[in-house]
Design an enzyme around this catalytic site. Structure first.
Site, PDB file in Angstrom:
ATOM      1  N   ILE A  23      31.672  41.453 -70.586  1.00  0.00           N
ATOM      2  CA  ILE A  23      33.106  41.511 -70.293  1.00  0.00           C
ATOM      3  C   ILE A  23      33.570  42.950 -70.098  1.00  0.00           C
ATOM      4  O   ILE A  23      34.390  43.239 -69.224  1.00  0.00           O
ATOM      5  CB  ILE A  23      33.901  40.828 -71.420  1.00  0.00           C
ATOM      6  CG1 ILE A  23      33.580  39.321 -71.450  1.00  0.00           C
ATOM      7  CG2 ILE A  23      35.400  41.051 -71.245  1.00  0.00           C
ATOM      8  CD1 ILE A  23      34.123  38.603 -72.669  1.00  0.00           C
ATOM      9  N   ASP A  42      30.108  53.419 -74.168  1.00  0.00           N
ATOM     10  CA  ASP A  42      29.187  52.446 -74.733  1.00  0.00           C
ATOM     11  C   ASP A  42      28.152  53.195 -75.563  1.00  0.00           C
ATOM     12  O   ASP A  42      27.855  54.368 -75.305  1.00  0.00           O
ATOM     13  CB  ASP A  42      28.486  51.648 -73.623  1.00  0.00           C
ATOM     14  CG  ASP A  42      27.982  50.292 -74.103  1.00  0.00           C
ATOM     15  OD1 ASP A  42      28.564  49.268 -73.701  1.00  0.00           O
ATOM     16  OD2 ASP A  42      27.014  50.254 -74.886  1.00  0.00           O
ATOM     17  N   ASP A  63      29.578  55.310 -80.190  1.00  0.00           N
ATOM     18  CA  ASP A  63      29.250  54.309 -81.203  1.00  0.00           C
ATOM     19  C   ASP A  63      30.508  54.105 -82.033  1.00  0.00           C
ATOM     20  O   ASP A  63      30.920  54.996 -82.773  1.00  0.00           O
ATOM     21  CB  ASP A  63      28.094  54.798 -82.073  1.00  0.00           C
ATOM     22  CG  ASP A  63      27.670  53.781 -83.133  1.00  0.00           C
ATOM     23  OD1 ASP A  63      28.355  52.739 -83.282  1.00  0.00           O
ATOM     24  OD2 ASP A  63      26.659  54.031 -83.825  1.00  0.00           O
ATOM     25  N   VAL A  64      31.132  52.940 -81.917  1.00  0.00           N
ATOM     26  CA  VAL A  64      32.412  52.720 -82.596  1.00  0.00           C
ATOM     27  C   VAL A  64      32.269  52.639 -84.108  1.00  0.00           C
ATOM     28  O   VAL A  64      33.277  52.663 -84.827  1.00  0.00           O
ATOM     29  CB  VAL A  64      33.126  51.457 -82.071  1.00  0.00           C
ATOM     30  CG1 VAL A  64      33.569  51.644 -80.628  1.00  0.00           C
ATOM     31  CG2 VAL A  64      32.244  50.219 -82.211  1.00  0.00           C
ATOM     32  N   TYR A 150      32.572  35.448 -88.462  1.00  0.00           N
ATOM     33  CA  TYR A 150      33.031  35.864 -87.136  1.00  0.00           C
ATOM     34  C   TYR A 150      34.485  35.440 -86.922  1.00  0.00           C
ATOM     35  O   TYR A 150      35.318  36.229 -86.477  1.00  0.00           O
ATOM     36  CB  TYR A 150      32.128  35.249 -86.073  1.00  0.00           C
ATOM     37  CG  TYR A 150      32.477  35.621 -84.650  1.00  0.00           C
ATOM     38  CD1 TYR A 150      32.075  36.841 -84.116  1.00  0.00           C
ATOM     39  CD2 TYR A 150      33.183  34.735 -83.831  1.00  0.00           C
ATOM     40  CE1 TYR A 150      32.385  37.180 -82.800  1.00  0.00           C
ATOM     41  CE2 TYR A 150      33.491  35.075 -82.517  1.00  0.00           C
ATOM     42  CZ  TYR A 150      33.087  36.287 -82.003  1.00  0.00           C
ATOM     43  OH  TYR A 150      33.390  36.616 -80.707  1.00  0.00           O
ATOM     44  N   VAL A 183      31.771  32.408 -73.031  1.00  0.00           N
ATOM     45  CA  VAL A 183      31.517  33.233 -71.855  1.00  0.00           C
ATOM     46  C   VAL A 183      30.030  33.586 -71.840  1.00  0.00           C
ATOM     47  O   VAL A 183      29.443  33.895 -72.880  1.00  0.00           O
ATOM     48  CB  VAL A 183      32.350  34.529 -71.897  1.00  0.00           C
ATOM     49  CG1 VAL A 183      32.169  35.321 -70.609  1.00  0.00           C
ATOM     50  CG2 VAL A 183      33.819  34.220 -72.142  1.00  0.00           C
TER      51      VAL A 183
END
Length: 253
Positions: A23, A42, A63-64, A150, A183
């Site tokens: 996405i 990313d 890297d979040v 989740y 998705v």
């Protein structure tokens, strides 16, 4: 602004976190197609570079899970639009979950989102404009066995974004969530690889199929653009009618 230009993003910078695939990649391509300058962020640098090459943007390693790196990215890029899609899932029932698995899902899906919203939101508030778009899920409102952690993180993300909308709104910053159904992305590969699961999920939606990643792009462009200038604190479901259908029932003849 004329209606013919309602969805244009010329002169705006967009940062897409998770732009390397799925996405996020399609969001980056769509934003660029509507005139935005796109920063493709990313953890996977080659993937980010490939997306950037495809949309004429720039790539950035991010890297979040590294809050300091997120803060630097926010300061360096100063975007008008932020899209973030990074997430993970461990499909296990609650009694089978380990503490490490719980922490891994919460850290990426919720803690990292908290850091991203705060870091990028601070700059937008200071500049008096911006649009933040986070990717939640249908699991924020409906769930099933094996999706508990989740689902909890996605519900938490929705409330985090709604709170940000309330707090950032007076400064002209809009904050919204997109909630996809099923998705076809790397995250859902485990389900896709099981034909029985794949068919069961396809049958659940009103449209009777899975979505492709590019079918999320329109929601992103809409929420980023002036077409959504009075839309904030909302959850836009792009789920093929999944949450509208209370099971599927074909009555006997």
């Amino acid at each position: 602004m004329t209606y013919e230009g309602l969805f244009r993003l010329d002169g705006r910078r967009a940062v897409v976190i998770g732009a390397g695939s799925g996405i996020g990649r399609e969001a980056a391509l769509a934003l660029a197609a509507h005139g935005a300058e796109v920063v493709c962020a990313d953890r996977d640098v080659p993937a980010a570079e490939a997306t950037a090459a495809a949309c004429g943007g720039t790539a950035r390693e991010l890297d979040v899970l590294d809050a300091a790196a997120v803060a630097r990215a926010a300061d360096d890029t100063s975007p008008d639009v932020l899209v973030f899609t990074a997430a993970t899932n461990v499909r296990k029932r609650l009694l089978d979950y380990s503490a490490e698995e719980f922490q891994r899902v919460v850290d990426l899906n919720l803690k990292a989102s908290f850091d991203v919203v705060r870091a990028f939101g601070a700059g937008m508030v200071a500049r008096g404009r911006g649009s933040i778009i986070g990717f939640a899920s249908i699991r924020a409102s409906v769930t099933e066995p094996g999706q508990g952690v989740y689902s909890a993180t996605k519900a938490g993300l929705v409330q985090l974004l709604r709170t940000a909308a309330a707090e950032f709104g007076p400064s002209g910053v809009r904050v919204n969530a997109v909630a996809p159904g099923v998705v076809e992305t790397p995250l859902t590969k485990q389900i896709k690889d099981n034909p029985a699961w794949y068919e069961a999920y396809a049958a659940k939606s009103a449209l009777g199929r899975w979505a492709q990643a590019e079918e999320m792009a329109g929601a992103v462009v809409y929420l980023a653009s002036d077409a959504a200038s009075f839309v904030t604190g909302s959850v836009l479901y792009v789920d093929g009618g999944w949450t509208a259908v209370d099971g599927r029932f074909d009555p006997p003849n």
